[in-house]
Scaffold this motif. Structure first.
Motif, PDB file in Angstrom:
ATOM      1  N   PRO A 258       0.807  -1.225   0.000  1.00  0.00           N
ATOM      2  CA  PRO A 258       0.000   0.000   0.000  1.00  0.00           C
ATOM      3  C   PRO A 258       0.839   1.274   0.000  1.00  0.00           C
ATOM      4  CG  PRO A 258      -0.687  -1.540   1.738  1.00  0.00           C
ATOM      5  CD  PRO A 258       0.638  -2.008   1.236  1.00  0.00           C
TER       6      PRO A 258
ATOM      7  N   GLU B 184       3.807   4.277  -1.268  1.00  0.00           N
ATOM      8  CA  GLU B 184       3.898   5.178  -2.405  1.00  0.00           C
ATOM      9  C   GLU B 184       4.408   4.433  -3.639  1.00  0.00           C
ATOM     10  OE1 GLU B 184       6.162   9.346  -3.681  1.00  0.00           O
ATOM     11  OE2 GLU B 184       6.396   8.520  -1.657  1.00  0.00           O
TER      12      GLU B 184
ATOM     13  N   ILE C  89      -0.013  -0.192  -4.653  1.00  0.00           N
ATOM     14  CA  ILE C  89      -1.427  -0.364  -5.014  1.00  0.00           C
ATOM     15  C   ILE C  89      -2.336   0.026  -3.843  1.00  0.00           C
ATOM     16  CG2 ILE C  89      -0.983  -2.099  -6.779  1.00  0.00           C
ATOM     17  CD1 ILE C  89      -1.727  -4.270  -4.752  1.00  0.00           C
ATOM     18  N   GLY C  90      -1.887   1.028  -3.076  1.00  0.00           N
ATOM     19  CA  GLY C  90      -2.679   1.461  -1.927  1.00  0.00           C
ATOM     20  C   GLY C  90      -4.039   1.996  -2.293  1.00  0.00           C
ATOM     21  N   SER C  91      -4.174   2.527  -3.519  1.00  0.00           N
ATOM     22  CA  SER C  91      -5.468   3.078  -3.934  1.00  0.00           C
ATOM     23  C   SER C  91      -6.440   1.991  -4.404  1.00  0.00           C
ATOM     24  CB  SER C  91      -5.267   4.098  -5.072  1.00  0.00           C
ATOM     25  OG  SER C  91      -4.738   3.457  -6.231  1.00  0.00           O
ATOM     26  N   TRP C  92      -5.921   0.784  -4.589  1.00  0.00           N
ATOM     27  CA  TRP C  92      -6.792  -0.317  -5.011  1.00  0.00           C
ATOM     28  C   TRP C  92      -7.553  -0.859  -3.798  1.00  0.00           C
ATOM     29  CZ3 TRP C  92      -4.582  -4.181  -9.085  1.00  0.00           C
ATOM     30  CH2 TRP C  92      -3.952  -3.483 -10.132  1.00  0.00           C
ATOM     31  N   SER C  93      -8.809  -1.153  -3.975  1.00  0.00           N
ATOM     32  CA  SER C  93      -9.570  -1.822  -2.919  1.00  0.00           C
ATOM     33  C   SER C  93      -9.263  -3.313  -2.967  1.00  0.00           C
ATOM     34  CB  SER C  93     -11.068  -1.598  -3.129  1.00  0.00           C
ATOM     35  OG  SER C  93     -11.521  -2.302  -4.290  1.00  0.00           O
TER      36      SER C  93
ATOM     37  N   ASP D  15     -10.765  -4.609  -5.987  1.00  0.00           N
ATOM     38  CA  ASP D  15      -9.983  -4.321  -7.187  1.00  0.00           C
ATOM     39  C   ASP D  15      -8.895  -5.369  -7.398  1.00  0.00           C
ATOM     40  OD1 ASP D  15     -11.377  -1.955  -7.737  1.00  0.00           O
ATOM     41  OD2 ASP D  15      -9.951  -0.710  -6.617  1.00  0.00           O
TER      42      ASP D  15
ATOM     43  N   THR E  56      -7.028  -3.904 -14.459  1.00  0.00           N
ATOM     44  CA  THR E  56      -6.786  -3.017 -13.324  1.00  0.00           C
ATOM     45  C   THR E  56      -8.015  -2.138 -13.101  1.00  0.00           C
ATOM     46  OG1 THR E  56      -5.938  -1.139 -14.602  1.00  0.00           O
ATOM     47  CG2 THR E  56      -4.367  -2.925 -14.096  1.00  0.00           C
TER      48      THR E  56
ATOM     49  N   ASP F 207      -8.196   0.886 -13.581  1.00  0.00           N
ATOM     50  CA  ASP F 207      -8.241   1.850 -14.678  1.00  0.00           C
ATOM     51  C   ASP F 207      -8.521   1.177 -16.019  1.00  0.00           C
ATOM     52  OD1 ASP F 207      -7.595   3.935 -12.924  1.00  0.00           O
ATOM     53  OD2 ASP F 207      -5.452   3.510 -13.116  1.00  0.00           O
TER      54      ASP F 207
ATOM     55  N   LYS G 143      -3.677  -5.948   1.404  1.00  0.00           N
ATOM     56  CA  LYS G 143      -4.137  -4.679   1.988  1.00  0.00           C
ATOM     57  C   LYS G 143      -3.532  -4.410   3.358  1.00  0.00           C
ATOM     58  CE  LYS G 143      -6.570  -2.100   0.590  1.00  0.00           C
ATOM     59  NZ  LYS G 143      -6.273  -0.904  -0.246  1.00  0.00           N
TER      60      LYS G 143
END
Length: 306
Positions: free
Chosen positions: A238, A240, A243-247, A250, A260, A262, A293
């Motif tokens: 998660p 910088e 894939i921290g923005s992925w749930s 996701d 992905t 996106d 996560k």
């Protein structure tokens, strides 16, 4: 002077004996594995990514179960060639015993008592349960027998000396989890940790390596320079660049579909891996996502690109 020379000679001999002893291949001996079930072994097969390396290069569909080997991994240490692991009695592993298979998976030792090179990801497989190893072996024995041996590895000195791998194993091969989980961690997260750190061997590509080729577990899953070429393997923590923005949803969907969040699609070596992940149960893909996560967030573990 003579006494000093004798003492120095004795020290050299003693040191040589110690190194020889420390580098000796470990073995489970003649023990047997638990009672196996090939049906369970199929799921272990896909989780372990066996087809990615041991099916013929470019194989798809049912051909991924024909484990003729031949995939080449070109590294700074030389070129490693994945062997035939079909149940062929002479060209594959058809004449292996349960102990032979367990020694290979859990200790990286061949039936002849030699160290395997860690291009075979036994540093991760060492964390597998004996039950999963037994089930995998049972499943492999149901697959097609494929004739033909692959060519030998193409390595230069000193990497041709397998004995030294025993010292490398003492530093980098163990059966303990990489990530310590809180006592209240769910069974799903614990299952995900097992799949990622053990059979899935995700850290073998996604974790940076040091000069000796050992995984830097202080940067677990932070991404790495690819073993081949000048590409990179992405950060899947998660942190910088990761894939921290992925749930969790996701991540699980990506493993199932290759898309992905996106709507970009999987590429490179991950194509074959994603095909394996798509064969897992939904519960196991969800478990992998849940674990990813909660792993420690790390910045990218590879050099910044200009």
């Amino acid at each position: 002077m003579k006494t000093k020379l004798l003492a120095a000679g004795a020290a050299v001999v003693a040191g040589g004996v110690a190194l020889w002893t420390l580098s000796a291949p470990a073995s489970i001996g003649g023990g047997t594995l638990p009672a196996a079930e090939a049906g369970r072994g199929e799921q272990v097969f896909w989780a372990g990514g066996c087809a990615s390396c041991h099916a013929r290069p470019g194989s798809d569909g049912a051909a991924r179960l024909e484990l003729a080997g031949g995939v080449e991994l070109k590294t700074e240490f030389g070129t490693f060639v994945a062997p035939n692991i079909s149940p062929h009695p002479t060209d594959g592993i058809g004449d292996w015993s349960e102990a032979d298979f367990a020694n290979a998976m859990l200790h990286g030792v061949s039936p002849q008592g030699e160290h395997y090179y860690p291009a075979f990801p036994y540093a991760s497989y060492a964390r597998m349960t004996p039950q999963d190893v037994a089930d995998l072996f049972a499943f492999l024995k149901t697959l097609p027998q494929v004739e033909g041996r692959t060519r030998d590895h193409d390595l230069s000195f000193p990497f041709t000396l397998r004995r030294g791998i025993g010292l490398w194993k003492r530093l980098y091969v163990h059966d303990q989890p990489v990530v310590a989980l809180d006592a209240e961690a769910s069974d799903e997260v614990r299952r995900g940790r097992y799949l990622v750190e053990g059979p899935g061997h995700c850290g073998e590509c996604h974790t940076p390596r040091n000069f000796a080729g050992g995984s830097d577990q202080a940067q677990w899953l932070a991404g790495a320079v690819a073993a081949e070429g000048d590409g990179i393997v992405p950060n899947i923590t998660p942190g910088e660049g990761g894939i921290g923005s992925w749930s969790a949803g996701d991540i699980a969907y990506y493993l199932e579909s290759g898309f992905t969040p996106d709507f970009d699609s999987v590429g490179g070596a991950m194509v074959s891996v994603q095909k394996n992940m798509a064969m897992l149960t939904k519960e196991d893909r969800d478990a992998i996502a849940a674990y990813l996560k909660v792993v420690p967030a790390e910045p990218n573990g590879y050099p910044a690109r200009p």
